[in-house]
Design a protein around this motif. Structure first.
Motif, PDB file in Angstrom:
ATOM      1  N   ILE A   1      32.662  32.656  37.457  1.00 33.59           N
ATOM      2  CA  ILE A   1      32.027  32.415  38.939  1.00 33.59           C
ATOM      3  C   ILE A   1      33.460  31.438  39.914  1.00 33.59           C
ATOM      4  CG2 ILE A   1      30.248  31.059  38.753  1.00 33.59           C
ATOM      5  CD1 ILE A   1      29.625  32.058  35.975  1.00 33.59           C
ATOM      6  N   ALA A   2      32.636  31.133  41.182  1.00 30.07           N
ATOM      7  CA  ALA A   2      33.668  30.231  41.676  1.00 30.07           C
ATOM      8  C   ALA A   2      33.246  29.323  42.480  1.00 30.07           C
ATOM      9  CB  ALA A   2      34.606  31.340  42.949  1.00 30.07           C
ATOM     10  N   ASN A   3      33.701  28.619  43.760  1.00 29.39           N
ATOM     11  CA  ASN A   3      32.724  28.182  43.928  1.00 29.39           C
ATOM     12  C   ASN A   3      33.205  27.572  45.702  1.00 29.39           C
ATOM     13  OD1 ASN A   3      32.326  25.110  45.322  1.00 29.39           O
ATOM     14  ND2 ASN A   3      30.857  25.557  44.783  1.00 29.39           N
ATOM     15  N   LYS A   4      31.913  28.143  46.710  1.00 28.03           N
ATOM     16  CA  LYS A   4      33.181  28.165  48.231  1.00 28.03           C
ATOM     17  C   LYS A   4      33.938  26.798  48.314  1.00 28.03           C
ATOM     18  CE  LYS A   4      31.165  28.386  53.152  1.00 28.03           C
ATOM     19  NZ  LYS A   4      29.985  28.051  54.051  1.00 28.03           N
ATOM     20  N   GLU A   5      33.641  25.574  48.078  1.00 27.56           N
ATOM     21  CA  GLU A   5      34.055  24.478  48.086  1.00 27.56           C
ATOM     22  C   GLU A   5      35.417  23.859  48.000  1.00 27.56           C
ATOM     23  OE1 GLU A   5      34.017  19.592  48.303  1.00 27.56           O
ATOM     24  OE2 GLU A   5      32.397  20.764  49.438  1.00 27.56           O
ATOM     25  N   GLU A   6      35.845  24.892  46.363  1.00 27.38           N
ATOM     26  CA  GLU A   6      36.480  24.436  45.391  1.00 27.38           C
ATOM     27  C   GLU A   6      37.517  25.024  45.500  1.00 27.38           C
ATOM     28  OE1 GLU A   6      35.287  22.119  41.849  1.00 27.38           O
ATOM     29  OE2 GLU A   6      33.282  21.861  42.193  1.00 27.38           O
ATOM     30  N   ASN A   7      37.513  26.548  45.954  1.00 28.10           N
ATOM     31  CA  ASN A   7      38.416  27.567  45.335  1.00 28.10           C
ATOM     32  C   ASN A   7      38.592  28.465  46.819  1.00 28.10           C
ATOM     33  OD1 ASN A   7      36.114  28.547  43.090  1.00 28.10           O
ATOM     34  ND2 ASN A   7      37.976  27.799  42.362  1.00 28.10           N
ATOM     35  N   ASP A   8      39.885  28.180  47.021  1.00 27.03           N
ATOM     36  CA  ASP A   8      40.590  29.070  48.160  1.00 27.03           C
ATOM     37  C   ASP A   8      40.240  30.266  48.412  1.00 27.03           C
ATOM     38  OD1 ASP A   8      43.003  29.354  49.802  1.00 27.03           O
ATOM     39  OD2 ASP A   8      42.965  31.206  49.022  1.00 27.03           O
ATOM     40  N   LYS A   9      39.352  30.256  49.727  1.00 26.12           N
ATOM     41  CA  LYS A   9      39.032  31.190  50.057  1.00 26.12           C
ATOM     42  C   LYS A   9      39.604  33.137  50.378  1.00 26.12           C
ATOM     43  CE  LYS A   9      36.065  33.264  54.185  1.00 26.12           C
ATOM     44  NZ  LYS A   9      36.322  33.576  55.521  1.00 26.12           N
ATOM     45  N   ALA A  10      41.085  33.160  50.207  1.00 28.47           N
ATOM     46  CA  ALA A  10      41.592  34.257  50.519  1.00 28.47           C
ATOM     47  C   ALA A  10      41.733  34.683  49.019  1.00 28.47           C
ATOM     48  CB  ALA A  10      43.621  33.713  50.679  1.00 28.47           C
ATOM     49  N   GLN A  11      42.310  33.345  47.895  1.00 25.88           N
ATOM     50  CA  GLN A  11      41.705  34.072  46.502  1.00 25.88           C
ATOM     51  C   GLN A  11      40.803  34.818  45.995  1.00 25.88           C
ATOM     52  OE1 GLN A  11      44.116  30.784  44.886  1.00 25.88           O
ATOM     53  NE2 GLN A  11      46.096  31.809  44.135  1.00 25.88           N
ATOM     54  N   VAL A  12      39.675  33.705  46.166  1.00 23.00           N
ATOM     55  CA  VAL A  12      38.803  35.191  45.481  1.00 23.00           C
ATOM     56  C   VAL A  12      39.238  35.657  45.852  1.00 23.00           C
ATOM     57  CG1 VAL A  12      36.330  34.294  45.909  1.00 23.00           C
ATOM     58  CG2 VAL A  12      37.120  31.997  45.260  1.00 23.00           C
ATOM     59  N   GLU A  13      38.964  36.067  47.560  1.00 21.02           N
ATOM     60  CA  GLU A  13      38.607  37.260  48.317  1.00 21.02           C
ATOM     61  C   GLU A  13      39.131  38.315  47.609  1.00 21.02           C
ATOM     62  OE1 GLU A  13      39.695  36.460  52.127  1.00 21.02           O
ATOM     63  OE2 GLU A  13      37.198  36.349  52.816  1.00 21.02           O
ATOM     64  N   GLU A  14      40.250  38.201  47.104  1.00 25.34           N
ATOM     65  CA  GLU A  14      41.678  39.232  46.248  1.00 25.34           C
ATOM     66  C   GLU A  14      41.153  39.492  45.551  1.00 25.34           C
ATOM     67  OE1 GLU A  14      45.821  39.117  44.531  1.00 25.34           O
ATOM     68  OE2 GLU A  14      45.568  37.620  45.636  1.00 25.34           O
ATOM     69  N   LEU A  15      39.889  38.551  44.195  1.00 24.16           N
ATOM     70  CA  LEU A  15      39.161  38.476  42.799  1.00 24.16           C
ATOM     71  C   LEU A  15      38.415  39.942  43.655  1.00 24.16           C
ATOM     72  CD1 LEU A  15      40.028  35.206  40.960  1.00 24.16           C
ATOM     73  CD2 LEU A  15      41.610  37.447  40.875  1.00 24.16           C
ATOM     74  N   MET A  16      38.017  39.905  43.751  1.00 23.03           N
ATOM     75  CA  MET A  16      36.463  40.646  44.256  1.00 23.03           C
ATOM     76  C   MET A  16      36.975  42.037  44.437  1.00 23.03           C
ATOM     77  SD  MET A  16      34.629  37.902  47.225  1.00 23.03           S
ATOM     78  CE  MET A  16      33.447  36.741  47.002  1.00 23.03           C
ATOM     79  N   LYS A  17      38.287  42.209  44.881  1.00 24.63           N
ATOM     80  CA  LYS A  17      38.358  43.843  45.038  1.00 24.63           C
ATOM     81  C   LYS A  17      38.067  44.067  43.586  1.00 24.63           C
ATOM     82  CE  LYS A  17      42.006  42.656  49.125  1.00 24.63           C
ATOM     83  NZ  LYS A  17      43.100  42.500  48.804  1.00 24.63           N
ATOM     84  N   ASP A  18      39.295  43.453  42.527  1.00 23.49           N
ATOM     85  CA  ASP A  18      38.845  43.978  41.082  1.00 23.49           C
ATOM     86  C   ASP A  18      37.928  43.642  40.739  1.00 23.49           C
ATOM     87  OD1 ASP A  18      40.963  45.455  41.347  1.00 23.49           O
ATOM     88  OD2 ASP A  18      42.108  43.566  41.542  1.00 23.49           O
ATOM     89  N   PHE A  19      36.471  42.161  41.153  1.00 24.06           N
ATOM     90  CA  PHE A  19      35.886  41.604  39.613  1.00 24.06           C
ATOM     91  C   PHE A  19      34.404  41.166  40.518  1.00 24.06           C
ATOM     92  CE2 PHE A  19      40.333  40.393  38.663  1.00 24.06           C
ATOM     93  CZ  PHE A  19      40.405  41.713  36.996  1.00 24.06           C
ATOM     94  N   LYS A  20      33.946  41.298  39.941  1.00 24.78           N
ATOM     95  CA  LYS A  20      32.167  40.921  40.418  1.00 24.78           C
ATOM     96  C   LYS A  20      32.342  39.615  40.219  1.00 24.78           C
ATOM     97  CE  LYS A  20      27.508  39.935  38.983  1.00 24.78           C
ATOM     98  NZ  LYS A  20      25.994  40.421  38.480  1.00 24.78           N
TER      99      LYS A  20
END
Length: 242
Positions: free
Chosen positions: A64-83
């Motif tokens: 569980i992430a947040n649009k403002e508080e987390n880095d978009k590029a890192q979140v997108e990287e995690l999306m490749k492997d996880f929900k």
């Protein structure tokens, strides 16, 4: 379900819903509530500086992430492997929807409903006819405040105050001259750790203004944290402004 939280207020919310430190398997170094439980949870970096390899090694079912508080590029990287659930919470309605959705996800709808009822009750305060203008400071050197597209602005306005900088966006820099129109100045304890000494310094610059150090978590932590702040927020409003 094994969950990693990338946001302090969301980590607290998960525990508030009754999850254990065996279900919340990862959290950031800024996740400090509840102290007795987060100490047992693996740290996976900071909100904007995640340890991707450590997250992958934990193999979460959900992040569980947040649009403002987390880095978009890192979140997108995690999306490749996880929900990954990317939350976006700017209003109390957003927060209510988040808690409701989380309750459904965790099969804890009644808990979500109870938290929403408590939070809604906080803002059923008798509002003043003429709203009190507040300058809410989040940073020093330079002074920075909050615009209308922030969760803090929402809390300020729903409590019955008027954000002096409601026509601004995000977190603008402001000058001492711009604070002259404020009836009250709130110095937040986060992200800059304002203390009473800072209030006294600013008081010398702005004599006659009411300057108050306020609990930053009460204004900026969404999720269940607001329920903990019910008495504080109502006392802040009724005790100082009625």
């Amino acid at each position: 379900m094994n969950i990693i939280s990338l946001v302090p207020s969301i980590t607290e919310t998960l525990f508030g819903f009754g999850l254990t430190d065996h279900e919340v398997i990862g959290r950031t170094k800024f996740c400090i509530h509840p102290k007795e439980l987060v100490k047992n949870v693996e740290i996976i970096g900071g909100t904007k500086n995640l340890n991707i390899s450590k997250i992958k090694s934990l193999s979460p079912d959900l992040i569980i992430a947040n649009k403002e508080e987390n880095d978009k590029a890192q979140v997108e990287e995690l999306m490749k492997d996880f929900k990954v659930w990317v939350t976006d919470i700017e209003t109390l309605e957003d927060n209510q929807n988040f808690l409701t959705k989380l309750g459904i996800l965790l099969n804890k709808e009644e808990i979500a409903q109870n938290f929403n009822q408590i939070i809604n009750s906080i803002f059923n305060l008798k509002k003043t006819t003429d709203p009190i203008k507040v300058a809410y400071l989040i940073w020093k050197n330079p002074y920075m405040t909050v615009g209308s597209d922030t969760f803090i602005h929402e809390i300020i306005e729903k409590l019955g105050f008027e954000n002096l900088f409601k026509n601004e966006k995000r977190y603008p820099e402001i000058s001492l001259d711009q604070m002259q129109e404020a009836d009250f100045i709130f110095l937040s304890t986060e992200p800059f750790p304002f203390q009473q000494k800072h209030a006294e310094e600013l008081q010398n610059e702005l004599p006659g203004k009411k300057i108050i150090v306020v609990d930053g978590e009460a204004f900026s932590w969404y999720g269940t944290h607001l329920a903990k702040c019910s008495e504080y927020l109502q006392t802040l409003f009724s005790g100082n402004f009625q």
